[in-house]
Design a protein around this motif. Structure first.
Motif, PDB file in Angstrom:
ATOM      1  N   GLY A 285       0.670  -1.165   0.296  1.00 44.89           N
ATOM      2  CA  GLY A 285       0.075  -0.179  -0.357  1.00 44.89           C
ATOM      3  C   GLY A 285       1.126   1.044  -0.177  1.00 44.89           C
ATOM      4  N   VAL A 286       1.756   1.236  -0.298  1.00 41.70           N
ATOM      5  CA  VAL A 286       3.013   2.399   0.231  1.00 41.70           C
ATOM      6  C   VAL A 286       3.417   2.890  -1.986  1.00 41.70           C
ATOM      7  N   LYS A 287       3.239   4.039  -1.705  1.00 45.41           N
ATOM      8  CA  LYS A 287       3.592   4.867  -2.894  1.00 45.41           C
ATOM      9  C   LYS A 287       4.653   5.111  -2.854  1.00 45.41           C
ATOM     10  N   ILE A 288       5.165   5.552  -4.318  1.00 49.21           N
ATOM     11  CA  ILE A 288       5.946   5.151  -5.059  1.00 49.21           C
ATOM     12  C   ILE A 288       6.006   6.851  -5.520  1.00 49.21           C
ATOM     13  N   ALA A 289       7.363   7.302  -5.587  1.00 49.00           N
ATOM     14  CA  ALA A 289       7.792   8.895  -5.829  1.00 49.00           C
ATOM     15  C   ALA A 289       8.916   8.852  -6.975  1.00 49.00           C
ATOM     16  N   ILE A 290       9.293   9.165  -8.099  1.00 47.91           N
ATOM     17  CA  ILE A 290      10.446   9.710  -8.818  1.00 47.91           C
ATOM     18  C   ILE A 290      10.968  11.145  -8.484  1.00 47.91           C
ATOM     19  N   ASP A 291      12.005  10.940  -7.442  1.00 46.84           N
ATOM     20  CA  ASP A 291      12.593  12.367  -7.678  1.00 46.84           C
ATOM     21  C   ASP A 291      13.586  12.595  -8.329  1.00 46.84           C
ATOM     22  N   ASP A 292      13.638  14.371  -8.318  1.00 43.64           N
ATOM     23  CA  ASP A 292      14.427  14.775  -9.391  1.00 43.64           C
ATOM     24  C   ASP A 292      14.032  14.239 -11.065  1.00 43.64           C
ATOM     25  N   PHE A 293      12.489  14.404 -11.195  1.00 43.61           N
ATOM     26  CA  PHE A 293      12.687  13.414 -12.844  1.00 43.61           C
ATOM     27  C   PHE A 293      12.951  14.636 -13.675  1.00 43.61           C
ATOM     28  N   GLY A 294      13.081  13.534 -15.049  1.00 38.35           N
ATOM     29  CA  GLY A 294      13.418  14.836 -15.979  1.00 38.35           C
ATOM     30  C   GLY A 294      14.608  15.341 -15.985  1.00 38.35           C
ATOM     31  N   THR A 295      15.677  14.402 -15.635  1.00 42.89           N
ATOM     32  CA  THR A 295      17.073  14.864 -15.388  1.00 42.89           C
ATOM     33  C   THR A 295      17.977  13.231 -16.584  1.00 42.89           C
ATOM     34  N   THR A 296      17.557  12.165 -17.181  1.00 41.53           N
ATOM     35  CA  THR A 296      17.873  11.589 -17.841  1.00 41.53           C
ATOM     36  C   THR A 296      17.540  11.266 -18.998  1.00 41.53           C
ATOM     37  N   TYR A 297      17.826  10.272 -19.643  1.00 47.30           N
ATOM     38  CA  TYR A 297      17.094  10.440 -20.989  1.00 47.30           C
ATOM     39  C   TYR A 297      16.170   8.894 -20.626  1.00 47.30           C
ATOM     40  N   SER A 298      16.393   8.015 -19.252  1.00 44.20           N
ATOM     41  CA  SER A 298      16.059   6.807 -19.181  1.00 44.20           C
ATOM     42  C   SER A 298      13.996   7.311 -18.465  1.00 44.20           C
ATOM     43  N   SER A 299      13.664   8.654 -17.595  1.00 46.13           N
ATOM     44  CA  SER A 299      13.222   8.936 -17.663  1.00 46.13           C
ATOM     45  C   SER A 299      11.708   8.611 -18.006  1.00 46.13           C
ATOM     46  N   LEU A 300      11.383   8.198 -19.190  1.00 48.84           N
ATOM     47  CA  LEU A 300      10.368   7.227 -19.379  1.00 48.84           C
ATOM     48  C   LEU A 300       9.856   6.290 -19.360  1.00 48.84           C
ATOM     49  N   ASN A 301      11.034   5.675 -18.913  1.00 50.36           N
ATOM     50  CA  ASN A 301      11.148   3.901 -19.563  1.00 50.36           C
ATOM     51  C   ASN A 301      11.084   3.747 -18.067  1.00 50.36           C
ATOM     52  N   TYR A 302      10.938   5.051 -17.130  1.00 49.69           N
ATOM     53  CA  TYR A 302      10.510   4.238 -15.216  1.00 49.69           C
ATOM     54  C   TYR A 302       9.065   4.549 -15.493  1.00 49.69           C
ATOM     55  N   LEU A 303       8.730   4.768 -16.588  1.00 47.98           N
ATOM     56  CA  LEU A 303       6.957   4.919 -16.151  1.00 47.98           C
ATOM     57  C   LEU A 303       6.829   4.122 -16.809  1.00 47.98           C
ATOM     58  N   LYS A 304       7.350   3.534 -17.884  1.00 43.72           N
ATOM     59  CA  LYS A 304       7.098   2.569 -18.660  1.00 43.72           C
ATOM     60  C   LYS A 304       6.461   1.253 -17.493  1.00 43.72           C
ATOM     61  N   TYR A 305       8.055   0.852 -17.032  1.00 45.22           N
ATOM     62  CA  TYR A 305       8.429  -0.295 -16.082  1.00 45.22           C
ATOM     63  C   TYR A 305       8.029  -0.049 -14.610  1.00 45.22           C
ATOM     64  N   LEU A 306       7.600   0.952 -14.009  1.00 44.54           N
ATOM     65  CA  LEU A 306       7.655   1.079 -12.769  1.00 44.54           C
ATOM     66  C   LEU A 306       6.699   1.376 -12.213  1.00 44.54           C
ATOM     67  N   PRO A 307       5.730   0.867 -10.720  1.00 47.16           N
ATOM     68  CA  PRO A 307       4.442   1.429 -10.815  1.00 47.16           C
ATOM     69  C   PRO A 307       4.577   2.580  -9.635  1.00 47.16           C
TER      70      PRO A 307
END
Length: 453
Positions: free
Chosen positions: A350-372
Motif C-alpha cells: 500500500g506504499v506509494k512510489i515517487a521518482i525524485d529529480d524527474f526529467g534529469t536523465t534520458y531514461s525518464s520515460l522508461n521509468y514510467l513504463k516499467y515501474l509502478p
C-alpha cells in the motif's frame, strides 16, 4: 557482524580517536605490515578480557589464507592455517571467511568446524574462538579474518563485538595499504595519501557515532497545493545536529554512508523516526497527510528492503497508504530490473512510489513504463529558471502534461517566488514544495506550521 542496532553506543569519540591514533602510529611510520598488525592486536588484547587475538590475510581470490600475525600467541601457530582451501574447514576462521559473518565456537573441541584443527590450538590451552571478517573499506570484499581466542569456554561480550566493529574499517584500510601476493609476500604501497585516508575514516566514524547517539534525525518540509492554502504532505529530510559543528546538511554525510555501506542504517533511522513522529502527530491532530521519505538506490537494492519497510510500519503503526518512498531518478539507471521487483512489493503493502529529480536523465520515460510509480517530482533545476529560460518552461510544461495524462501526481520542487508558482500553475501543476512556502522545519516547527491547516 549482523544487523546494525539502532541507538547503540560503541565508543565515545575520544575513546575511538585514542585507539585509532595508537593503532595507526606504526602505519604512519611506514613499518612492515606484520608490525602494524601486531600493534593493533596488542590494542585489542588490552581491551578484551582473557583473550588472544590474531589476524589472517586472504589471497586475492579469497580462497585461502596466505599470511597473518599474532601478538601473545606464536606466529607459527598461524602457519598451520595457511594455504588450505577455505571450504576444507579451518574452524571459525574459514567459516567466517566463506559466510562473511561472525562465527563463534564457545568450545572448539566440540565444534565440527574445528574437527581437523582443534589440535592446532590445543597445545596453547585455547578452548574458544570467535572470528570476524575484515572488509576492504567501501566494498563487500573480505581481505582478512580477525580471530579472538580464550583459554575459557565462552562467547564474545557485546562490548568486544562493538569495539571490533568500530575498528573493522580501519583494519581493512591497513591491510589494503599493502599488496599481498598469493604466495603471502607483502609489499608496502605508496602511503602519500595517508593523512586523507585517516581523516576520512575518522569522519565516517563520527557519522556513525552521530547515528548511535540520535544526533541524525529528520527535518520536515511541507508539500502544499491550492496556492499553498491546502496541505498535501510533508517530506522527511535527514539532518545532523553535530555537537560541535552545529547543523550539518545531508550532502556532507549521505555520500559517506553510501560509500562505506551503512546507508541502509541511515535510511532506516530517518524512516522509523519520521513514521513515529508523524503517527503521533496525526493521532494528536486528527489530520492525515502523505509522508515522503528518501531512500538510497544502494539501500533499495538490498535484500528484503520491502520487508524492512513493512517492519517499520508495523512497529510504528504508521498507515502504509500515507507513506511515499522517494528514490532519485539518476540512481535508477543501472538497476531498473531489481528496483521494479522491490517497487511492486512496496505497492503490495500500500506504499506509494515517487521518482525524485524527474526529467534529469534520458531514461525518464522508461521509468514510467516499467515501474509502478504514483508521483513524479519535477527537478528543481528546471523550476529555478522557469521564469527566465524558454527551454526550462517547455520542459516543465511537457513533464506536467505527461504526468496529468498518466494520472500521476506531479510535485514541483524548488518553488522560491511568485513567478515560479504562477508559471507552473498555468501549466497545470497544483502540488508544490520549496522555500517560497517553508524551509525544512524541526518537529516542533512542523507542528506549529501544521496548525494553520
Amino acid at each position: 557482524m549482523g544487523e546494525k542496532r539502532l541507538n547503540e553506543r560503541v565508543l565515545s569519540p575520544e575513546e575511538f580517536v585514542s585507539g585509532y591514533q595508537y593503532i595507526t602510529e606504526y602505519l604512519k611510520a611506514g613499518l612492515p605490515l606484520c608490525d602494524v598488525l601486531k600493534r593493533a592486536l596488542k590494542y585489542f588484547e588490552d581491551q578484551f578480557v582473557d583473550s588472544y587475538c590474531t589476524i589472517m590475510l586472504l589471497n586475492s581470490k579469497g580462497t585461502e589464507f596466505v599470511n597473518g600475525a599474532a601478538y601473545s600467541l606464536p606466529d607459527d601457530m598461524l602457519e598451520k592455517f595457511m594455504h588450505i582451501r577455505l571450504f576444507d574447514g579451518l574452524g571459525t576462521c574459514g567459516t567466517a571467511a566463506v559466510r562473511g559473518e561472525l562465527m563463534v565456537s564457545p568450545n572448539v573441541h566440540n565444534d565440527r568446524t574445528w574437527r581437523s584443527f582443534a589440535n592446532v590450538v590445543k597445545p596453547y590451552g585455547l578452548k574458544s574462538c570467535w572470528s570476524v571478517p575484515v572488509f576492504k573499506p567501501g566494498t563487500s570484499d573480505i581481505v582478512a579474518i580477525f580471530a579472538v581466542y580464550s583459554k575459557y569456554s565462552r562467547y564474545p561480550t557485546q562490548r568486544e563485538l562493538d569495539t571490533l566493529s568500530a575498528y573493522n574499517e580501519l583494519l581493512g584500510l591497513i591491510v589494503s595499504n599493502y599488496k599481498i601476493d598469493d604466495s603471502g609476500e607483502i609489499e608496502q604501497l605508496d602511503l602519500n595519501e595517508d593523512d586523507n585516508l585517516n581523516s576520512k575514516t575518522l569522519y565516517v566514524e563520527s557519522i556513525k557515532t552521530g547515528l548511535k547517539n540520535g544526533e541524525i534525525y529528520p527535518y520536515y518540509q511541507p508539500v502544499l497545493k491550492s496556492d499553498g492554502q491546502e496541505l498535501h504532505g510533508v517530506e522527511a529530510l535527514a539532518r545532523w545536529e553535530h555537537p560541535e559543528k552545529g547543523l550539518v546538511p545531508p550532502i556532507d554525510f549521505v555520500d559517506h554512508a553510501e560509500e562505506y555501506d551503512f546507508i541502509d542504517w541511515l535510511d532506516e533511522v530517518i524512516c522509523r523516526r519520521a513514521c513515529e513522529d508523524m503517527k503521533k502527530l496525526m493521532d494528536d491532530t486528527g489530520k492525515t497527510f502523505t509522508l515522503s521519505v528518501n531512500i538510497s538506490a544502494v539501500h533499495i537494492r538490498k535484500q528484503n528492503f520491502a520487508q524492512r519497510i513493512e517492519d517499520i510500519l508495523d512497529e510504528t503503526g504508521f498507515p502504509a497508504d500515507c507513506l511515499a518512498i522517494e528514490i532519485t531518478e539518476t540512481s535508477l539507471i543501472d538497476n531498473l530490473t531489481e528496483v521494479a521487483v522491490t517497487f511492486q512489493q512496496l505497492k503490495n503493502l500500500g506504499v506509494k512510489i515517487a521518482i525524485d529529480d524527474f526529467g534529469t536523465t534520458y531514461s525518464s520515460l522508461n521509468y514510467l513504463k516499467y515501474l509502478p510509480v504514483d508521483t513524479i517530482k519535477l527537478d528543481k533545476t528546471f523550476i529555478h529558471d522557469v521564469d527566465k529560460s524558454p527551454i526550462d518552461r517547455r520542459i516543465c510544461k511537457t513533464i506536467i502534461q505527461l504526468g496529468s495524462d498518466l494520472e500521476l501526481d506531479v510535485v514541483a520542487e524548488g518553488v522560491e517566488c511568485d513567478q515560479h508558482l504562477s508559471i507552473i500553475q498555468d501549466f497545470g501543476c497544483n502540488i508544490y514544495q520549496g522555500y517560497y512556502f517553508s524551509k525544512p522545519l524541526t518537529l516542533e516547527g512542523w507542528k506549529n506550521y501544521l496548525e494553520q491547516f
